[in-house]
Design an enzyme around this catalytic site. Structure first.
Site, mmCIF file in Angstrom:
data_model
loop_
_atom_site.group_PDB
_atom_site.id
_atom_site.type_symbol
_atom_site.label_atom_id
_atom_site.label_comp_id
_atom_site.label_asym_id
_atom_site.label_seq_id
_atom_site.Cartn_x
_atom_site.Cartn_y
_atom_site.Cartn_z
ATOM 1 N N SER A 134 21.438 -24.814 26.849
ATOM 2 C CA SER A 134 21.218 -25.992 25.994
ATOM 3 C C SER A 134 20.760 -25.482 24.643
ATOM 4 C CB SER A 134 20.118 -26.867 26.599
ATOM 5 O OG SER A 134 19.708 -27.851 25.666
ATOM 6 N N TYR A 147 11.410 -27.413 30.700
ATOM 7 C CA TYR A 147 12.864 -27.500 30.534
ATOM 8 C C TYR A 147 13.350 -26.546 29.431
ATOM 9 C CZ TYR A 147 17.525 -29.220 29.513
ATOM 10 O OH TYR A 147 18.880 -29.286 29.292
HETATM 11 N N1 LIG Z 1 22.953 -34.308 28.553
HETATM 12 C C1 LIG Z 1 22.335 -33.556 27.646
HETATM 13 O O1 LIG Z 1 21.825 -34.060 26.632
HETATM 14 C C2 LIG Z 1 22.319 -32.053 27.809
HETATM 15 C C3 LIG Z 1 22.052 -31.270 26.676
HETATM 16 C C4 LIG Z 1 22.034 -29.892 26.795
HETATM 17 C C5 LIG Z 1 22.268 -29.299 28.013
HETATM 18 N N2 LIG Z 1 22.510 -30.062 29.109
HETATM 19 C C6 LIG Z 1 22.713 -29.374 30.375
HETATM 20 O O2 LIG Z 1 24.012 -29.669 30.860
HETATM 21 C C7 LIG Z 1 24.021 -29.578 32.289
HETATM 22 C C8 LIG Z 1 24.658 -30.832 32.857
HETATM 23 O O3 LIG Z 1 23.856 -31.933 32.466
HETATM 24 P P1 LIG Z 1 24.415 -33.420 32.328
HETATM 25 O O4 LIG Z 1 23.998 -33.906 30.995
HETATM 26 O O5 LIG Z 1 25.824 -33.505 32.712
HETATM 27 O O6 LIG Z 1 23.466 -34.133 33.405
HETATM 28 P P2 LIG Z 1 23.753 -35.248 34.517
HETATM 29 O O7 LIG Z 1 24.691 -36.280 33.984
HETATM 30 O O8 LIG Z 1 22.383 -35.666 34.961
HETATM 31 O O9 LIG Z 1 24.506 -34.446 35.670
HETATM 32 C C9 LIG Z 1 23.817 -33.472 36.400
HETATM 33 C C10 LIG Z 1 24.671 -32.996 37.548
HETATM 34 O O10 LIG Z 1 23.917 -32.052 38.311
HETATM 35 C C11 LIG Z 1 23.802 -32.532 39.659
HETATM 36 N N3 LIG Z 1 22.481 -32.157 40.172
HETATM 37 C C12 LIG Z 1 21.286 -32.581 39.716
HETATM 38 N N4 LIG Z 1 20.300 -32.064 40.458
HETATM 39 C C13 LIG Z 1 20.898 -31.287 41.416
HETATM 40 C C14 LIG Z 1 20.403 -30.496 42.481
HETATM 41 N N5 LIG Z 1 19.097 -30.412 42.737
HETATM 42 N N6 LIG Z 1 21.300 -29.836 43.266
HETATM 43 C C15 LIG Z 1 22.634 -29.939 43.028
HETATM 44 N N7 LIG Z 1 23.155 -30.665 42.015
HETATM 45 C C16 LIG Z 1 22.290 -31.338 41.227
HETATM 46 C C17 LIG Z 1 23.984 -34.039 39.554
HETATM 47 O O11 LIG Z 1 24.482 -34.614 40.746
HETATM 48 P P3 LIG Z 1 23.511 -35.229 41.895
HETATM 49 O O12 LIG Z 1 22.549 -36.123 41.200
HETATM 50 O O13 LIG Z 1 24.468 -35.917 42.825
HETATM 51 O O14 LIG Z 1 22.873 -34.043 42.525
HETATM 52 C C18 LIG Z 1 25.070 -34.126 38.483
HETATM 53 O O15 LIG Z 1 26.338 -33.843 39.040
HETATM 54 C C19 LIG Z 1 22.572 -29.365 32.713
HETATM 55 O O16 LIG Z 1 22.354 -27.993 32.961
HETATM 56 C C20 LIG Z 1 21.775 -29.798 31.488
HETATM 57 O O17 LIG Z 1 20.530 -29.139 31.399
HETATM 58 C C21 LIG Z 1 22.551 -31.430 29.038
#
Ligand SMILES: NC(=O)c1ccc[n+]([C@@H]2O[C@H](COP(=O)([O-])OP(=O)(O)OC[C@H]3O[C@@H](n4cnc5c(N)ncnc54)[C@H](OP(=O)(O)O)[C@@H]3O)[C@@H](O)[C@H]2O)c1
Length: 255
Positions: A134, A147
């Site tokens: 991130s 985080y």
């Molecule tokens: N959105 C942002 O603003 C942002 C910015 C920078 C970086 N990121 C990074 O991008 C990545 C994806 O984030 P996203 O924004 O797509 O988030 P998201 O929409 O919350 O999706 C997260 C995914 O991870 C799965 N997950 C969560 N906890 C888990 C666990 N304990 N075991 C297995 N799977 C798990 C969730 O499915 P389940 O709930 O079914 O487990 C979902 O498929 C993350 O690493 C996040 O830190 C996000």
């Protein structure tokens, strides 16, 4: 290819891009129902999809997943460590399970899965690993201290092993999205923050496309979006206390 956190958000959009390019998929997340829906949508693109409903924040989960993939006779040519979550709030008041959970998912599972799948890629002299960090990883993050620190680990770890594996046929890409419109902010409890309310979030489709291109080009570090790139670079030259103060301001709720 195997992707963690594929049931929604950036992970799902990445899975769709891989499927469109005819990669067979192994999808991992906690929610089996959601994975089943996603799998049937992606099978319609003509690829084979296996799903594993596993909580990667649980101890030994990575090893269990690896063993299940092995015993199903599946080869992982591309590993995408995308699953991750954040938690908003002052560290002193943060429940222990949220602290440990972030470290377990964002750091431990990502590191263990890399260690488990990398040797076979090196033996084949072919493979790709994508670790989703991130822009949070480029500076300290008051109000989301754990985080931000986990994502700093992901950047450091990934750049180091990208160097170790150079000329091996295996590429390691660290991909850094900025604020992205997914379920992430709601789960983190920072959806009212300035960064999400005032600066605007990128779409998961656009972010995933940047990530997909970066991993297929074998780039070591890629930041999604020009604005995010400029902000990440600026933290390298500004005084650290100023960077930390601005980081806090950006995370604070608008109201
Ligand atoms: N959105 C942002 O603003 C942002 C910015 C920078 C970086 N990121 C990074 O991008 C990545 C994806 O984030 P996203 O924004 O797509 O988030 P998201 O929409 O919350 O999706 C997260 C995914 O991870 C799965 N997950 C969560 N906890 C888990 C666990 N304990 N075991 C297995 N799977 C798990 C969730 O499915 P389940 O709930 O079914 O487990 C979902 O498929 C993350 O690493 C996040 O830190 C996000």
């Amino acid at each position: 290819m195997l992707i963690t956190g594929a049931s929604g958000g950036i992970g799902f959009e990445l899975a769709r891009l891989f499927a469109r390019d005819h990669h067979n998929l192994i999808l991992v997340a906690r929610s089996g129902d959601r994975l089943a829906q996603v799998a049937s949508e992606l099978r319609a693109l003509g690829v084979t999809v296996h799903t594993y409903a596993i909580d990667l924040a649980a101890p030994n989960a990575s090893k269990l997943l690896f063993e299940q993939v092995q015993s199903a006779g599946l080869t992982v040519d591309i590993l995408v460590n995308n699953a991750g979550f954040g938690a908003f709030g002052e560290f002193a008041q943060m429940p222990e399970e949220q602290i440990v959970g972030q470290i377990q998912l964002n750091i431990t599972a990502l590191t263990e899965l890399t260690r488990l799948f990398l040797p076979a890629m090196l033996a084949r002299r072919s493979g790709r690993i994508m670790n989703v960090a991130s822009t949070a990883g480029f500076q300290p993050g008051p109000l989301m201290a754990v985080y931000y620190a986990t994502k700093a680990y992901v950047i450091s770890f990934s750049e180091a092993i990208a160097n170790e594996t150079r000329n091996s046929g295996v590429s390691v890409t660290c991909f850094c999205p900025g604020a992205t419109d997914t379920g992430f902010a709601k789960r983190a409890g920072n959806d009212r923050s300035r960064v999400f309310q005032q600066f605007g979030a990128m779409s998961a489709e656009k972010v995933a496309l940047d990530g997909y291109r970066a991993v297929m080009e074998g780039r070591t570090l890629a930041i999604s979006g020009v604005q995010n790139w400029v902000v990440a670079q600026s933290t390298r030259f500004a005084p650290r206390k100023l960077v930390t103060a601005i980081s806090r301001w950006v995370s604070e709720p608008t109201s």
